[in-house]
Design a protein around this motif. Structure first.
Motif, short mmCIF file in Angstrom:
data_model
loop_
_atom_site.label_atom_id
_atom_site.label_comp_id
_atom_site.label_asym_id
_atom_site.label_seq_id
_atom_site.Cartn_x
_atom_site.Cartn_y
_atom_site.Cartn_z
N LEU A 107 0.85 -1.17 0.00
CA LEU A 107 0.00 0.00 0.00
C LEU A 107 0.90 1.23 0.00
O LEU A 107 1.98 1.18 0.56
CB LEU A 107 -0.88 0.01 1.25
N PRO A 108 0.50 2.34 -0.51
CA PRO A 108 -0.65 2.48 -1.39
C PRO A 108 -0.39 1.81 -2.73
O PRO A 108 0.67 2.00 -3.31
CB PRO A 108 -0.78 3.99 -1.55
N ASN A 168 -5.05 2.78 -4.48
CA ASN A 168 -5.73 2.14 -3.37
C ASN A 168 -4.87 2.37 -2.16
O ASN A 168 -3.73 1.93 -2.16
CB ASN A 168 -5.88 0.63 -3.63
N PRO A 169 -5.32 3.02 -1.11
CA PRO A 169 -6.62 3.65 -0.88
C PRO A 169 -6.94 4.75 -1.90
O PRO A 169 -6.04 5.31 -2.52
CB PRO A 169 -6.47 4.26 0.51
N HIS A 170 -8.20 5.01 -2.01
CA HIS A 170 -8.68 5.96 -3.00
C HIS A 170 -9.53 7.00 -2.28
O HIS A 170 -10.38 6.64 -1.47
CB HIS A 170 -9.51 5.20 -4.03
N THR A 188 -10.98 1.59 0.25
CA THR A 188 -9.85 0.72 -0.02
C THR A 188 -10.37 -0.55 -0.64
O THR A 188 -11.57 -0.81 -0.62
CB THR A 188 -9.07 0.34 1.26
N SER A 189 -9.45 -1.34 -1.15
CA SER A 189 -9.85 -2.61 -1.74
C SER A 189 -9.93 -3.72 -0.69
O SER A 189 -10.05 -4.89 -1.03
CB SER A 189 -8.88 -3.01 -2.85
N ASN A 236 -6.65 -3.34 4.29
CA ASN A 236 -6.47 -2.77 5.63
C ASN A 236 -7.37 -3.45 6.65
O ASN A 236 -6.93 -3.80 7.75
CB ASN A 236 -6.69 -1.26 5.60
N VAL A 242 -5.91 4.94 8.11
CA VAL A 242 -6.53 3.95 7.24
C VAL A 242 -5.95 2.56 7.48
O VAL A 242 -6.66 1.57 7.49
CB VAL A 242 -6.34 4.32 5.75
N PHE A 286 -1.34 7.57 5.19
CA PHE A 286 -2.56 6.88 5.64
C PHE A 286 -3.27 7.61 6.78
O PHE A 286 -4.33 7.20 7.22
CB PHE A 286 -2.23 5.45 6.06
N VAL A 312 -15.12 -0.29 1.89
CA VAL A 312 -14.04 -1.26 1.83
C VAL A 312 -14.48 -2.40 0.93
O VAL A 312 -15.57 -2.96 1.13
CB VAL A 312 -13.73 -1.78 3.25
#
Lengths: 1099, 431
Positions: B279-280, B303-305, B317-318, B321, B347, B366, B377
């Motif tokens: 990440l990211p 991602n995170p977005h 996020t996908s 996390n 995050v 984050f 999520v």
């Protein structure tokens, strides 16, 4: 040399030079050294200087005083209570003979000092008076009681000549005629007259022996030389033997029988004088088998090295000393502190003491030692490094008052260089620092002695033994949360020291960890119990166990036993033959599950003559193993083999012994049976083995864990002792070699094995109604492997039991064949090399057992170790031979394709050779070479990595992998070599180009297509026009590589962070023993490269 | 029928790695940066929380004295898998049991700041709730054993929120879908096509098309394709394997271009997408989408977005996390984990410890500075949603977006009132 340095020499100038310089280290081991009390003490003005210094340091002293021992009970002060204490250390000094206790003697005399601890935790120094050194000679025939006084005069005269400078009034105190018998050879007559020669000081034994050896002119007898008896017994040991004191036992001095010393010379709470005849030595049983609450100090020092140099006391200051004091039997330390040079931020649960000068640090430590008064000092490499360093450093700083660390007031520690050599442990040079009254227990020495490990750094030893527990048991200590010890490179130490209070705190945490780990090892491996029990069983002081070889332990037992029977041991002139130095005896080594810290002592170095030819192969039917229990000791007992039962060929003719009363051994020697003369060695062995049986029985009943620890240590010590008796007789440079005994033992051993083989193969046959013909496939020194032909483990076990019982019946007692285990499957490679699954119950195997296979040898790279392990796993447990073959092929392919993890290829043995010795400079040489020079380049191990130095895969294939692998596969595959080492998987080779080699400096870098490696022409950055169409898939491939590396990178670096026990500070660790050290570095480098590669897509 | 439009503003800049490289930096810096950021924040809160207690560092603790300390938590976990074990240790005969949760009753917390570490005890702080990497303020005192006895805990709490836009009275929908897993055995091409057709308005009667016209934006929250790892890790992946893999990406590209032709879409990378692991995660490369990337409505995101639609702030996020938190801590449902990350203002607190992340040197991207209105999520087992309220009136819609390939469910969120419902697609003919 400075003034201080010379004064440290303990030997006074007046001391007579030894009659003959001992040439062999073995002999040196048995030399007494007289230390004159007065000479070790400081002169009075110096003393007052120190007292003044101590006063100045009063403030510190109050801080230290809270750690002092519990105050004495009034009964002790008034001397109305008996003093009962566990002794840990016995030595002697030469002092003026005690006038009250010994009114009839005067002049210098040897005073035995016993140091110990009472059960309340008081320290004791007991000065024992009146015990005199002596030895024996055989009384010459014709010498009557009247001639003795004349002989005495002559001897006295010769002694005076030899020791002209000595001020001793009388050298030979007295000569008595006694009835004794030599232990050597069977003799029909009972006793003969011997002369017991009592001398004034212990060293005079050697000097007197020299005179008698060379010969002395006697009236009426002419020039006569004498064989001396028991003239090689160390004085302290002599005392222990004669007073029935064994190492680490409890001694009692009844009330009224001791006198408080007039002027207390030691720092002990109880210091008194007594006569040796008043001592009561308690056997280590019942209440007296316990351990006193002695104080154990574990410490470590840090020195600020200069870049590129190993710290030297002439240059580099001592910057920190960490200490941990634990009471024996407690699991939490009593004291944790660290003394630092310059300020240091506090550490939770630790007393941090900071000082402005190095002098203050050193003196604070000395005061600490004095106040805490440890009985045992432990640490890692303290004997060779920490202690000598501190002492030499103090010399350099001209702190004359520093090295007063012992228990004797104002007595400096003594430092001497020693070489200890033994076939078993190899030659080791070390510095011996004598700290009077305190036992030193260097964990490094213990580890090297008792365990075979691939690395002996504290780091890896801790990881090996403590890995699962390091974290849990120390709540107050935030520093040990790590998985294993972090290793800080010495060049960083100076940087940390030169930083601020925070960086020095960081350093202090490492230092504390280094002091903490030895204590944990000591606890975990039960060293105190095992060593004290070993001292009790063998009767030598604890300090002998570490500093001396095996033979003194057997000698001590032999002397004790001989004394009971009025036998005396001759001091046989050593032949000087180099072959066959002391060999460890062989025992039931098959007990590999034995958690034995000391098991290696019984290492079998026995030559192959007792081994049956191995029928190599892969056995897929259960193989039953019949073991002789303690074979060699049993043989000695069964056939009454001893010094005193041996009949010389000459005597055999002369003495006319009835043939039914003798045993002729297979090697042709004659020994009488026990009805004529019971042997001493068999008796010792019997006692040891009975005691072991009892200890094991008690162990089963014991509930208290401490009691269990004692008993387990004891049974182990007994086993090892029993096994070392045989070796003692075979050591030609030993104390009392007797090859007649040792060769008889081995010849019997061989006979037993062959007898067993024959009996098994003759009995378990189809003719006799068994399902299959049994076949003996291999016989070791004390075990026989039998294939009964049955296919289930249970059947094999039943037959094994039956065979053991049946065959045992045919042997002389106590020789006994036992059935313990079945191997199934069993891969027999050659003699002393095999692997198999180990079954003791029919339902499930216990473990995988290997012998002589490259799984632990330290000169192999990890790749070989892993490869061999995994292959064996696949072959034996998964029973998947094709899988194992494929596995090897993949590994070879990986190696040739340069896909191998570099850390797997590091070879540790390179340290012994210099680079020139290698003919071809390959990468591993480079690695080894760099590591040897590790102190010159801090980042060396990574050198290969960073410079892309090519690894020579052929070297690894030919010199490392092929032999071990072929050994395993040859019994299994027909064309192992062809199958594994040749073929398509070996065809593709990739070698990286060194980035620092000559020619490449002229090469121009040009981008190539990521897809097909074609050179890219102008305008293209990533792919050539041909590959453009496969852009998506090629991108996926690149990004997947990055992704994999990211996973690795993250896991590795967070692990290191976890180990170091801090999230907010960079990882500094450079431990080469750490399994992920190179991987971590490589991941960092690969990651950077992969990221650059990926960035090429973002144009 | 005309499709509704809305304004879009990307806030992904913080998550872009760009030209940053691996230069030998370690993870201590990101922890340091996090501690610094969070501590400034917590220190500003302490005077309101415990005005009468002094604030100390770990080193400044005195036995028995009650005080407030701020630091990073470290959770010592017995069962945490260790890379050392799989390397040089004796291989055990019995294979290790892989568990999906590494909690153990013996786990304990340690608080660390630059000055040192101290072990924590006391009930208010539960090792099952917190993870390594949280920054908290604690009220307590040093006990005799050298532990810090915690009396009360202060988390940073929900961050400040921009005002929710009230002026819009119009229904505008955002579709969030995750785990299409094109190319995997679970993926049902028909189901995916139904989803696309529904969004683009090619399905159903007029009423349904009206609703479809109100969809203004689509978010693909990770795992849109599934690339079999072994194809790429394998030592000799054949060109055949490679091209098969390219097939699924091509298929996704076709699906996406159908949407991009009509409305805006964001595609986020997930664990199974051809993106980096840490990440990211960086935007999926445009070269993977030769078709859809032609449209300016196609946006490949991180991602995170983080983005704003008509001034409604989204954070998503996908799923990594929250999945990682679930391995190392305990909560009643996934939404609670989500809520915690907001209250911790972070995050991904478990990064870098157990969740891979880029070794930043000077910042912690984050850290949640501004409270989102919608926090989603992706790639969860089931759909869950809840609205939580902050102490300063913040309202946040939490959404667990299920895997589409396994559930056939996508999420419709109304921008007007943040109400949300599911779109279910099935291809089984019900009798």
């Amino acid at each position: 040399m400075s003034k201080n340095g010379s004064r440290k020499r303990a030997a006074p100038p007046s001391q007579p030079p030894p009659a003959k310089q001992p040439s062999m280290t073995q002999e040196e081991e048995f030399m007494d050294e007289d230390v004159f009390l007065d000479e070790t003490l400081l002169s009075t003005d110096e003393e007052s200087l120190i007292l003044r210094d101590i006063e100045q340091r009063q403030s510190l002293a109050t801080r230290l005083s809270k750690w002092t021992r519990p105050p004495l009970h009034a009964d002790y002060v008034s001397q109305s209570r008996s003093v009962v204490f566990q002794q840990l250390e016995i030595d002697y000094v030469i002092g003026e003979s005690h006038k009250d206790l010994l009114p009839n003697t005067s002049g210098p005399a040897a005073i035995i000092r016993i140091f110990g601890v009472t059960k309340e935790g008081h320290s004791v120094c007991c000065n024992v008076h009146g015990f005199e050194p002596y030895f024996y000679i055989c009384c010459p025939p014709g010498m009557g009681p009247d001639d003795i006084s004349h002989f005495h005069q002559t001897l006295e005269g010769r002694m005076r000549e030899a020791n002209r400078n000595s001020n001793v009034g009388k050298f030979v105190r007295r000569i008595e005629m006694v009835q004794r018998r030599s232990i050597m050879y069977y003799q029909q007559s009972n006793y003969q007259p011997f002369l017991k020669i009592v001398v004034a000081l212990p060293t005079m034994v050697a000097s007197c022996r020299g005179i008698l050896d060379r010969g002395i002119q006697l009236d009426g007898l002419g020039m006569k030389s004498f064989l001396t008896y028991e003239s090689n017994v160390l004085f302290a040991l002599r005392f222990m033997i004669d007073c029935n004191v064994v190492g680490g036992n409890w001694i009692e001095v009844p009330a009224g029988k001791y006198k408080k010393t007039a002027r207390s010379l030691s720092y002990c709470q109880l210091e008194f004088d007594c006569l040796y005849s008043e001592l009561i030595s308690n056997a280590p049983e019942g209440e007296y088998s316990k351990m006193a609450p002695f104080r154990i100090l574990s410490f470590d020092i840090e020195c600020a090295g200069r870049k590129g140099h190993f710290p030297e006391p002439t240059h580099d200051p001592v910057i920190q000393i960490a200490n941990l004091v634990t009471l024996q039997g407690e699991d939490q330390p009593l004291i944790r502190n660290v003394m630092t040079l310059k300020s240091c931020s506090p550490i939770v649960g630790v007393d941090v003491m900071s000082f402005d000068t190095e002098r203050e640090v050193l003196l604070a430590w000395r005061d600490f030692i004095r106040e805490v008064d440890p009985d045992i000092i432990i640490g890692y490499n303290i004997c060779k490094f920490d202690l000598p360093y501190l002492i030499e450093r103090a010399v350099n700083l001209k702190i004359a008052e520093f090295p007063i660390l012992g228990r004797i007031r104002n007595s400096r520690v003594r430092v001497k260089d020693t070489t200890f050599s033994s076939r078993q442990y190899g030659t080791r040079e070390s510095k011996e620092v004598t700290v009077e009254g305190r036992v030193q227990f260097d964990l490094l020495q213990v580890m090297q002695r008792d365990y075979k490990l691939s690395s002996y750094s504290l780091n890896s030893v801790s990881a090996h033994f403590l890995s699962e527990q390091v974290t849990s048991s120390n709540p107050g200590m935030p520093l040990c949360l790590g998985h294993e010890k972090e290793d800080v490179h010495h060049s960083i130490i100076s940087d940390l020291q030169n930083g601020n209070a925070e960086t020095r705190r960081r350093l202090a945490v490492y230092c504390l960890k280094d002091a903490y780990l030895p204590q944990r090892l000591l606890d975990k491996l039960m060293f105190i119990y095992n060593y004290v029990e070993m001292a009790r069983v063998t009767g030598v002081p604890i300090s002998f166990l570490l500093s001396r070889g095996q033979s003194i332990k057997v000698l001590s037992q032999l002397l004790r036993k001989a004394r009971q029977k009025n036998l005396v041991l001759p001091n046989v002139k050593q032949t000087g033959s180099e072959q066959g130095t002391f060999e460890g005896a062989t025992g039931d080594q098959n007990n590999d599950d034995f958690p034995a810290p000391l098991a290696n002592w019984a290492l079998s170095l026995e030559c192959d003559n007792a081994v049956l030819e191995a029928r190599a192969g892969f056995y897929e039917k259960p193989i039953a193993t019949l073991d002789f229990a303690s074979l060699y000791p049993s043989i000695m007992m069964a056939y009454n083999l001893c010094y005193c039962t041996l009949v010389t060929p000459e005597d055999a003719r002369k003495l006319n012994i009835p043939p039914e009363s003798v045993n002729k051994t297979p090697s042709g020697e004659t020994f009488v049976k026990s009805n004529l003369q019971k042997g001493i060695l068999p008796e010792i062995l019997e006692e040891l083995l009975t005691a072991r049986k009892r200890a094991k029985a008690d162990l089963k009943l014991a509930k208290d864990p401490l009691e269990k620890a004692v008993l387990d240590g004891r049974q182990l010590a007994l086993k090892i002792s029993a096994n070392s008796v045989y070796g003692f007789t075979g050591a030609t440079v030993g104390q009392l070699p007797c090859l007649e005994i040792s060769s008889s033992v081995t010849s019997y051993g061989r006979q037993m094995i062959e007898h067993t083989k024959k009996l098994v193969e003759d009995t378990f046959t189809t003719l006799n109604g068994y399902e299959h013909n049994a076949e003996v496939i291999y016989g070791d020194t004390d075990s026989v492997m039998v294939q009964f032909g049955v296919s289930s483990v249970e059947e094999a076990m039943n037959l094994g039991r039956e065979a053991a019982e049946y065959i045992s019946g045919t042997f002389t007692k106590p020789i006994k064949l036992e059935f313990e285990k079945v191997y199934f499957p069993y891969l027999l490679i050659s003699k002393k090399r095999y692997a198999g699954l180990f079954w003791t119950r029919p339902d499930n195997f216990d473990k995988m057992d290997t012998k002589g296979i490259e799984t632990v040898r330290r000169d192999n790279c990890l790749l070989v170790k892993n490869l061999v392990n995994d292959c064996l796993h696949k072959i034996l447990i998964d029973r998947d031979i094709p899988g194992a073959v494929q596995y090897v092929k993949n590994a070879i392919s990986d190696l040739l394709m340069n896909r191998m993890d570099l850390s797997l290829l590091v070879i540790t043995k390179g340290l012994t050779k210099t680079g020139d010795d290698y003919e071809v400079k390959t990468a591993h040489v480079e690695l080894a070479e760099r590591m040897r020079k590790a102190y010159e380049r801090s980042e060396d191990p990574i050198y290969v990595l960073e410079n892309n130095i090519p690894i020579d895969p052929q070297y690894y294939l030919e010199n490392q992998i092929s032999k071990p692998i072929l050994r395993i596969f040859e019994p299994i595959l027909k064309n192992a070599s062809k199958e594994l080492l040749q073929g398509s998987h070996t065809r593709s080779i990739s070698i990286s180009t060194p980035s620092n080699s000559g020619i490449l400096k002229f090469a121009k870098k040009q981008l190539t297509c990521i897809g097909c490696k074609a050179l890219l022409s102008n305008g293209h950055h990533t792919l050539c026009s041909h590959c453009k169409g496969r852009e998506a898939e090629l991108y996926c491939k690149t990004v997947a590589q990055v992704s994999d590396l990211e996973i690795l990178f993250g896991r590795l670096w967070t692990q290191c962070q976890e180990c170091q026990g801090s999230l907010h500070q960079d990882v500094l660790c450079t431990s080469r023993d750490c399994p992920i050290f190179y991987r971590r570095k490589k991941a960092q480098k690969d990651m950077a490269e992969a990221k650059l590669q990926l960035d090429r897509w973002n144009f | 029928m005309e499709r509704v439009q809305c304004s879009y503003h990307s806030e992904d800049e913080a998550f872009k790695i760009g030209k940053e490289t691996y230069r030998g930096q370690q993870y201590s810096q990101i922890y340091f940066a996090r501690l610094h950021l969070m501590r400034t924040l917590l220190y500003s809160l302490v005077p309101h929380w415990k005005p009468n207690f002094p604030v100390c560092t770990v080193l400044g603790l005195e036995e028995g004295k009650e005080c407030v300390i701020v630091g990073t938590l470290y959770k010592h976990m017995k069962l945490k898998p260790c890379i050392l074990d799989e390397y040089s240790k004796e291989r055990s005969v019995v294979p290790l049991v892989k568990s999906h949760n590494f909690m153990h009753p013996d786990d304990h917390l340690v608080l660390e700041d630059e000055s040192g570490r101290v072990k924590l005890s006391g009930n208010p702080i539960s090792p099952s709730e917190y993870v390594t990497g949280n920054v908290v303020a604690l009220l307590g005192k040093e006990s005799g054993a050298g532990d810090f006895l915690v009396l009360e805990v202060l988390d940073a709490g929900l961050p400040p929120q921009i005002e929710f836009p009230l002026k819009s009275r119009e229904d505008k929908y955002v579709v969030i879908v995750s785990g299409l897993s094109v190319g995997s055995s679970n993926s049902n091409p028909l189901q995916v096509q139904l989803l696309i057709d529904h969004i683009t308005g090619h399905l159903g009667d007029e009423k349904e098309q009206t609703i479809a016209s109100q969809i203004t934006h689509v978010v693909f929250a990770g795992n849109s394709v599934e690339i079999p790892r072994r194809l790429l890790n394998g030592q000799n992946s054949t060109s055949k394997d490679l091209s098969r893999m390219a097939e699924s990406i091509k298929e996704l590209d076709i699906l996406l271009s159908q949407i991009a032709a009509g409305l805006t879409l964001d595609i986020m990378p997930g664990p199974s997408d051809p993106s980096n692991f840490s990440l990211p995660q960086q935007p999926l490369h445009r070269c993977l989408f030769p078709g859809s990337s032609q449209y300016n409505t196609f946006r490949s995101c991180t991602n995170p977005h983080c983005f704003e639609l008509d001034n409604v702030r989204f954070l998503g996020t996908s799923g990594q996390n929250i999945d990682d938190l679930e391995k190392y801590s305990d909560a009643k449902d996934k939404l609670e984990f989500m809520e915690r990350t907001l209250r911790w203002r972070h995050v991904a607190p478990t990064a870098p410890n157990t969740l891979g992340c880029y070794p930043y040197t000077d910042r912690d991207p984050f850290f949640i500075e501004s409270c989102p209105h919608v926090y989603f999520v992706g790639n969860q087992d089931k759909y869950e949603t809840r609205v939580i309220k902050g102490s300063e009136g913040q309202l946040v819609r939490l959404i667990c977006v299920p895997k589409f390939s396994e559930t056939g469910v996508a999420i419709m969120l109304n921008l007007r009132d943040l109400e949300c419902h599911t779109l279910s697609f099935g291809t089984q003919l019900s009798s």
